[in-house]
Design an enzyme around this catalytic site. Sequence first.
Site, PDB file in Angstrom:
ATOM      1  N   LYS A  98       2.650 -15.241   2.324  1.00  0.00           N
ATOM      2  CA  LYS A  98       2.864 -15.953   1.059  1.00  0.00           C
ATOM      3  C   LYS A  98       4.366 -16.235   0.967  1.00  0.00           C
ATOM      4  CE  LYS A  98       1.421 -17.575  -2.938  1.00  0.00           C
ATOM      5  NZ  LYS A  98       0.575 -18.787  -3.039  1.00  0.00           N
ATOM      6  N   ASP A 123      -6.660  -6.748   3.941  1.00  0.00           N
ATOM      7  CA  ASP A 123      -7.758  -6.062   3.263  1.00  0.00           C
ATOM      8  C   ASP A 123      -8.686  -7.089   2.621  1.00  0.00           C
ATOM      9  OD1 ASP A 123      -9.211  -3.909   2.047  1.00  0.00           O
ATOM     10  OD2 ASP A 123      -8.183  -4.382   0.164  1.00  0.00           O
ATOM     11  N   TYR A 142       0.825  -1.206   0.000  1.00  0.00           N
ATOM     12  CA  TYR A 142       0.000   0.000   0.000  1.00  0.00           C
ATOM     13  C   TYR A 142       0.865   1.265   0.000  1.00  0.00           C
ATOM     14  CZ  TYR A 142      -4.772  -1.751   0.828  1.00  0.00           C
ATOM     15  OH  TYR A 142      -6.013  -2.320   0.712  1.00  0.00           O
ATOM     16  N   ASP A 148      -3.431 -17.981   0.220  1.00  0.00           N
ATOM     17  CA  ASP A 148      -4.416 -18.648  -0.652  1.00  0.00           C
ATOM     18  C   ASP A 148      -5.149 -19.741   0.116  1.00  0.00           C
ATOM     19  OD1 ASP A 148      -1.985 -20.006  -0.555  1.00  0.00           O
ATOM     20  OD2 ASP A 148      -2.037 -20.656  -2.655  1.00  0.00           O
ATOM     21  N   ASP A 169     -12.633  -8.647   4.072  1.00  0.00           N
ATOM     22  CA  ASP A 169     -13.882  -8.598   3.297  1.00  0.00           C
ATOM     23  C   ASP A 169     -14.487  -9.998   3.209  1.00  0.00           C
ATOM     24  OD1 ASP A 169     -13.608  -5.850   2.657  1.00  0.00           O
ATOM     25  OD2 ASP A 169     -14.405  -6.203   0.638  1.00  0.00           O
TER      26      ASP A 169
HETATM   27  C1  IPM Z   1     -10.564  -0.902   3.785  1.00  0.00           C
HETATM   28  C2  IPM Z   1     -10.756  -0.266   2.434  1.00  0.00           C
HETATM   29  C3  IPM Z   1      -9.574   0.646   2.145  1.00  0.00           C
HETATM   30  C4  IPM Z   1      -8.330  -0.227   2.119  1.00  0.00           C
HETATM   31  C5  IPM Z   1      -9.709   1.493   0.855  1.00  0.00           C
HETATM   32  C6  IPM Z   1     -10.943   2.356   0.891  1.00  0.00           C
HETATM   33  C7  IPM Z   1      -8.494   2.335   0.613  1.00  0.00           C
HETATM   34  O1  IPM Z   1     -10.926  -1.239   1.455  1.00  0.00           O
HETATM   35  O2  IPM Z   1     -10.486  -0.161   4.780  1.00  0.00           O
HETATM   36  O3  IPM Z   1     -10.530  -2.122   3.868  1.00  0.00           O
HETATM   37  O4  IPM Z   1      -7.988  -0.789   1.072  1.00  0.00           O
HETATM   38  O5  IPM Z   1      -7.671  -0.322   3.152  1.00  0.00           O
HETATM   39 MG    MG Z   2     -11.079  -3.210   2.226  1.00  0.00          MG
END
Ligand code: IPM
Ligand code: MG
Length: 350
Positions: free
Chosen positions: A185, A241, A135, A217, A245
């Site tokens: 990884k 990240d 990042y 993975d 999700d």
């Molecule tokens: C998160 C989001 C952010 C990230 C984006 C909005 C930059 O996806 O907080 O998970 O990638 O960290």
């Molecule tokens: Mg995110």
Amino acid sequence: MRIAILPGDGIGPEIMAQAVKVLRRLALPVEMHEAPVGGAGYVAAGDPLPAKTLALAREADAVLFGAVGDPRYDKLERAKRPEQAILGLRKALGLFANLRPARVHPELAAASALKSEVVAGLDILIVRELTGDIYFGEPKGIRQSAGEREGYDTMRYRESEIKRIARVAFDAARKRGKRVCSVDKANVLETSQLWRDVVSAEGAKYPDVELTHMYVDNCAMQLVRNPKQFDVIVTGNLFGDILSDEASMLTGSIGMLPSAALDEAGKGLYEPIHGSAPDIAGRGVANPLATILSAAMMLGYSLNQAQAASRIEAAVSRVLRDGLRTADIHTAGARKVGTEEMGDAVVANL
Ligand code: IPM
Ligand code: MG
């Protein structure tokens, strides 16, 4: 106590309004100051993270953040895009430790895309490193190379960065199930090899915590195969990240998950893990619970108000038990409500 309220874009203002309502109702000695951020910051001051907003966040005891991102601004140069606001805040405030708990509320097990017996009782904590990795690694860019464009980013971690996030994970595990799974990884990436070596060395200082390692993975697969095998997952910025999700969907909806981003002193920024959801913005249907639960985390972690935090969490549980559901967690037989009605119900159950 001063709280910076940064609603942001898309559904941000709608969900934040509900969290603010809940905080007001608790009648704590807090001052709330609002400022624009993301696309809203760009509109107000030509910058996704206006200087005044950053100053407010710095002075505050804690920051409550909505969401940023607006397709209208996706074509701007990267430095002006909404996402730079949250990345800039994390970096400027040194918020390296991202705690993303994924818990299945018993009432919502049926809302998960997975069979309810696979997710019922799930309680995992993803500890994501938040200020390093690909990042922020330099160099990055798009350049001309051999007559065509080439995009590049740099994955990198310093030993000290790995060590401090590992400690956060081990300390957290001590208060929970005493198990840490470090995700990397290392079969391909040098950065991950160092990650694995440093986490192992730190782990040796926590003999009461069981440490395992897993490739990312495989972890993505295990999270849907048998998520209850995990207690604390610690991983880098990019993998965290993605995995967080994924983990959110185990709980029924990404609209349920709060998060904390902490600095070395415990000051924090609190935000739902979901984005600005431009597709449903302004329609009053977004789920405000992740933001409301983020406010609860803020009270518990940064403002020393554990009791108020518990009151919010209990109120959310009661509302779910009463069968109220926003569209994202709605299942047959439940009562479908909008953003505002959900917020009002939480307030009424405090
Ligand atoms: C998160 C989001 C952010 C990230 C984006 C909005 C930059 O996806 O907080 O998970 O990638 O960290
Ligand atoms: Mg995110």
